[in-house]
Design an enzyme around this catalytic site. Structure first.
Site, PDB file in Angstrom:
ATOM      1  N   HIS A 109       0.875  -1.187   0.000  1.00  0.00           N
ATOM      2  CA  HIS A 109       0.000   0.000   0.000  1.00  0.00           C
ATOM      3  C   HIS A 109       0.908   1.232   0.000  1.00  0.00           C
ATOM      4  O   HIS A 109       2.005   1.194   0.580  1.00  0.00           O
ATOM      5  CB  HIS A 109      -0.824   0.125   1.288  1.00  0.00           C
ATOM      6  CG  HIS A 109      -1.727  -1.010   1.623  1.00  0.00           C
ATOM      7  ND1 HIS A 109      -1.299  -2.137   2.280  1.00  0.00           N
ATOM      8  CD2 HIS A 109      -3.056  -1.175   1.444  1.00  0.00           C
ATOM      9  CE1 HIS A 109      -2.319  -2.956   2.479  1.00  0.00           C
ATOM     10  NE2 HIS A 109      -3.404  -2.395   1.978  1.00  0.00           N
ATOM     11  N   ASP A 154       2.278   1.920   3.400  1.00  0.00           N
ATOM     12  CA  ASP A 154       3.266   0.991   3.975  1.00  0.00           C
ATOM     13  C   ASP A 154       4.673   1.538   3.792  1.00  0.00           C
ATOM     14  O   ASP A 154       5.570   1.239   4.572  1.00  0.00           O
ATOM     15  CB  ASP A 154       3.254  -0.375   3.257  1.00  0.00           C
ATOM     16  CG  ASP A 154       1.929  -1.083   3.366  1.00  0.00           C
ATOM     17  OD1 ASP A 154       1.220  -0.853   4.347  1.00  0.00           O
ATOM     18  OD2 ASP A 154       1.611  -1.879   2.455  1.00  0.00           O
TER      19      ASP A 154
HETATM   20  C1  XUL Z   1      -7.407  -6.750   4.766  1.00  0.00           C
HETATM   21  C2  XUL Z   1      -6.699  -7.126   3.533  1.00  0.00           C
HETATM   22  C3  XUL Z   1      -5.874  -6.056   2.921  1.00  0.00           C
HETATM   23  C4  XUL Z   1      -5.848  -6.087   1.424  1.00  0.00           C
HETATM   24  C5  XUL Z   1      -5.090  -4.952   0.786  1.00  0.00           C
HETATM   25  O1  XUL Z   1      -8.155  -7.754   5.326  1.00  0.00           O
HETATM   26  O2  XUL Z   1      -6.758  -8.260   3.117  1.00  0.00           O
HETATM   27  O3  XUL Z   1      -4.609  -6.134   3.444  1.00  0.00           O
HETATM   28  O4  XUL Z   1      -5.291  -7.266   0.947  1.00  0.00           O
HETATM   29  O5  XUL Z   1      -5.582  -3.719   1.148  1.00  0.00           O
END
Ligand code: XUL
Ligand code: CO
Length: 455
Positions: free
Chosen positions: A104, A107
């Protein structure tokens, strides 16, 4: 290799075979092993996620972080800490020998004091990531924007009652989609973290659905405008953090996409523990997405049968994964998708080396599942029995019923007496035995062949 953060692992994690003594070696995963005519690495396309593995300190709702993660030290200067985190992540990726990672925006890059500053920081860090990718050869499976941690997103991003928040979220996705493209990312994921509701008393469901559809249409339009050629993926989840999330499961997402004319633009990234939370098996979610033409990618993990929340544990069950992998391989395998390890250590696994043990075990589980899937496909019996069950539909009656007919004509044939159905066995237990046989025979072969190969 530099041993800055993971001194216990001095080189690339080797293949040690089932009987190997080294706990930091793969027992099943061999990237170059050819399975059904394709390298294991190319079948599985495994990614490490940066959020749980590098950006989470081991905190939970009852306590602070427990992990030994010097790059997360809150006293450190933010940009130096961000770079140390990337050093650790790329050292790990190289030593583990996985081809992909996922992240993300938040992150890797802290938010600045203004939107402009946030963009400048992200740009700088994306360049830094790009350099590390070309130095190491590690690739980006997918990028995504964090539209759920900041307090502004407490009531959702696209589905927020405040259009200003919709606008900020849209700008954030634009910049992360472009960053993903810049890094050669192969897909872009949207998990609707807080796109749902806590209470229906203050929620306008119809309006929120329209907002979400509008948001996703804008993202798809931008993807085409900039020429990003990866897939756009929605990640279904039924609840947590909200009481109810709109992307409940694969079938709900498919219906939503079809209602809003978006089914050609989006596919799904399916997560094992999200399937469990929705009351489905992971096999069901995969099969539903494949049948609906929207299967894209996988977030590998597992839940705990005794907990009702998203524990995101490392995969450990070949029984759970084999049938899902069977469906994927049978349908032609991943295109640009792969197996992203959206997995968390337990809070007591505080050593940095625990990250290696966890990934090695999880990757071996996925690799074993691939071998079981391949065994079932080579054997062909599962497919043959299923086809046989529907054989009547290939005959004259089946073709007529699906083609030109009406209820009068059908009733006439039934009255005429040439239709006399006899119930037949679904042979479920016989078929379940076939699956167990494949698991046991792969285990027996792993014990002999892989053991011999490791020497
Ligand atoms: C949350 C989840 C996230 C997504 C990406 O449950 O799975 O980490 O994969 O935003
Ligand atoms: Co996920």
């Amino acid at each position: 290799m530099v041993d800055a953060f993971f001194p216990d692992v001095t080189d690339r994690v080797p293949f040690g075979g089932l009987h190997g003594a080294d706990p930091l070696a793969f027992r099943v995963y061999e990237p170059d092993r050819v399975v059904l005519g394709k390298r294991m690495e190319d079948h599985l396309r495994i990614a490490v996620c940066l959020w749980h593995s590098f950006n989470w300190p081991g905190s939970d709702v009852f306590g602070v972080g427990t992990f030994d993660r010097p790059w997360l030290n809150p006293a450190a200067e933010p940009m130096a800490a961000a770079r140390a985190k990337l050093d650790a992540a790329f050292e790990f990726l190289q030593k583990l020998g996985m081809p992909y990672f996922c992240f993300h925006d938040r992150d890797v890059a802290p938010e600045g004091n203004s939107w402009r500053e946030t963009q400048r920081i992200l740009d700088e860090i994306i360049d830094d990531i790009g350099r590390r990718m070309s130095d190491t050869g590690v690739k980006l499976l997918w990028g995504t924007a964090n539209l759920f941690s900041h307090p502004r997103y407490a009531a959702g991003a696209a589905t927020n009652p405040d259009p200003e928040i919709f606008a900020v979220a849209a700008a954030q996705v634009k910049s992360m989609l472009e960053a993903t493209q810049r890094l050669g990312g192969e897909n872009y994921v949207l998990w609707g973290g807080r796109e749902g509701y806590e209470s229906l008393l203050n929620t306008d469901l119809a309006r929120e659905e329209q907002q979400l559809a509008r948001f996703l249409a804008l993202v798809a339009e931008h993807k085409h405008r900039i020429g990003f050629d990866g897939m756009l993926l929605l990640e279904p989840k039924p609840q947590e953090p909200t009481k109810h999330q709109y992307d409940y499961d694969a079938a709900t997402v498919l219906g939503f996409l079809q209602r809003h004319d978006l089914a050609g633009e989006y596919r799904v990234n399916l997560e094992v523990n999200h399937a469990t939370l929705a009351g489905h098996s992971f096999h069901h979610e995969i099969a539903t997405a494949i049948a609906g033409g929207i299967f894209g990618s996988v977030d590998a993990n597992r839940g705990d049968p005794q907990n009702g929340w998203d524990t995101d544990q490392f995969p450990g069950s070949v029984e759970e994964l084999s049938l899902a992998v069977y469906e994927i391989v049978q349908a032609g395998g991943f295109t640009s998708g792969g197996f992203n390890f959206d997995t968390k250590l337990r809070r007591q696994s505080m050593d940095r080396t625990d990250l290696f043990h966890a990934h090695i075990g999880g990757i071996d589980t996925v690799a074993r599942s691939l071998l079981v899937a391949a065994r079932l496909i080579e054997d062909g019996e599962l497919k043959r029995l299923r086809n046989e069950r529907y054989a009547g539909w290939n005959g004259e009656l089946g073709r007529t019923l699906l083609g030109e007919t009406d209820l009068d004509a059908i009733a006439e044939r039934v009255l005429g007496g040439d239709i006399d159905p006899r119930p037949v066995s679904g042979r479920q237990e016989r078929i379940e035995n076939l699956v167990n046989k494949a698991i046991w025979s792969v285990d027996a072969e792993t014990a002999s062949v892989a053991g011999a190969r490791a020497g």
